[in-house]
Design an enzyme around this catalytic site. Structure first.
Site, PDB file in Angstrom:
ATOM      1  N   ASP A   6       0.816  -1.220   0.000  1.00 16.76           N
ATOM      2  CA  ASP A   6       0.000   0.000   0.000  1.00 16.76           C
ATOM      3  C   ASP A   6       0.849   1.270   0.000  1.00 16.76           C
ATOM      4  O   ASP A   6       0.386   2.333   0.404  1.00 16.76           O
ATOM      5  CB  ASP A   6      -0.949   0.004   1.208  1.00 16.76           C
ATOM      6  CG  ASP A   6      -0.207  -0.083   2.529  1.00 16.76           C
ATOM      7  OD1 ASP A   6       1.024  -0.225   2.504  1.00 16.76           O
ATOM      8  OD2 ASP A   6      -0.862  -0.003   3.585  1.00 16.76           O
ATOM      9  N   GLU A   7       2.108   1.178  -0.456  1.00 18.09           N
ATOM     10  CA  GLU A   7       2.973   2.346  -0.528  1.00 18.09           C
ATOM     11  C   GLU A   7       3.731   2.337  -1.852  1.00 18.09           C
ATOM     12  O   GLU A   7       4.069   1.284  -2.376  1.00 18.09           O
ATOM     13  CB  GLU A   7       3.993   2.351   0.612  1.00 18.09           C
ATOM     14  CG  GLU A   7       3.408   2.570   1.992  1.00 18.09           C
ATOM     15  CD  GLU A   7       4.499   2.568   3.047  1.00 18.09           C
ATOM     16  OE1 GLU A   7       4.805   3.642   3.596  1.00 18.09           O
ATOM     17  OE2 GLU A   7       5.054   1.497   3.307  1.00 18.09           O
TER      18      GLU A   7
END
Length: 301
Positions: A6-7
């Protein structure tokens, strides 16, 4: 460039004419669009290099937006602890502490040669990053180096009993993502952020890759128990790195004879959740709210 599940890093250098607005506004509009169309919040950090962009993105989560400019970077870093620098884990932090080095300002006053004599190659990294020097480029072709999940609490939490069910839920999320992508990880990584924004990461390498929620959780729980000393945390995360194909993941454990039974139970739970939804089956860890600090073994109840 993917950093985790999620980055990601996004290089906006030279795109002002393309977008008709500066990078700060592009990021703000992007975060607003994601929240409006997908219903999830985005935290963004903007800076001139990867190191500081990642630091900026970790501020004021969730729904945070921070900018660190090149001119202000040295003064901003000066007031931070040495543990903010990538690669300064528990062992190196203890070594620096013994040498009387606690803040980045102290590193900024030291010569590169002195740091390298003391700490080898890591000394060069300490010298450069303490001054905000990071020339690594964004590589959009790179694969994700880890799979992780984390959450920021509304109120800081210090009790193991409260942290355990959160850790279990996050471990199940990581496991589900690994299984869906056909990957496994050999190193379990626990991430904690204290109420004063100091980041703690703890790692443990497994004997073989795993994609099982049970193994990820049990390893993370052992790491977490060592950190619950009364400190309150605002963020908890768990993940795996050293990713590989899941073909050799989770072989039978000749020492832990119950591992096969737990693995079979987890497979059965996965099948039920695929058919009836995630809430169809829950373990004792995540069912309800209050949990004991040492609840029974998972998937055995």
């Amino acid at each position: 460039e993917p950093l985790s599940i999620d980055e990601a890093f996004l290089d906006l250098a030279g795109t002002e004419r393309l977008h008709g607005m500066p990078p700060a506004l592009v990021l703000a509009r992007f975060a607003q669009t994601v929240e409006k169309e997908l219903g999830i919040t985005v935290s963004a950090g903007l800076s001139y290099c990867k190191f500081l962009a990642k630091i900026a993105s970790d501020f004021r989560k969730p729904r945070g937006f921070s900018v660190i400019g090149e001119a202000e970077a040295p003064s901003f870093l000066a007031g931070q602890p040495v543990t903010l620098i990538w690669g300064v884990g528990k062992a190196l932090a203890a070594t620096l502490e013994r040498d009387g080095i606690r803040t980045i300002a102290q590193l900024q006053r030291m010569e590169r040669g002195e740091l390298m004599r003391r700490y080898g190659v890591m000394g060069d990294r300490l010298y450069r990053l303490s001054r905000g020097e990071d020339d690594r480029r964004v590589d959009p072709g790179g694969d994700a180096k880890s799979v992780s999940a984390e959450t920021t609490f509304d109120n800081d939490i210090g009790s193991l009993a409260e942290l355990v069910p959160v850790l279990r839920g996050l471990s199940e999320k990581v496991s589900a993502r690994l299984k869906k992508s056909g990957t496994a990880g050999r190193t379990v990584v626990l991430k904690l952020k204290t109420q004063d924004f100091k980041l703690r990461t703890r790692n443990r390498q497994l004997g073989d890759p795993t994609r099982l929620a049970d193994r990820i959780f049990q390893t993370g729980l052992d790491l977490l128990r060592r950190e619950t000393d009364g400190t309150k945390f605002r963020l908890l995360g768990i993940g795996v790195s050293d990713l590989s194909d899941d073909g050799k993941a989770d072989p039978p454990d000749l020492v832990d004879v119950q591992s096969r039974k737990r693995a079979m139970a987890e497979t059965a739970i996965d099948e039920l959740r695929d058919k009836f939804g995630r809430k169809a089956v829950e373990t004792g860890y995540t069912f309800g709210k209050g949990r004991a600090a040492n609840p029974p073994e998972p998937l055995e109840d």
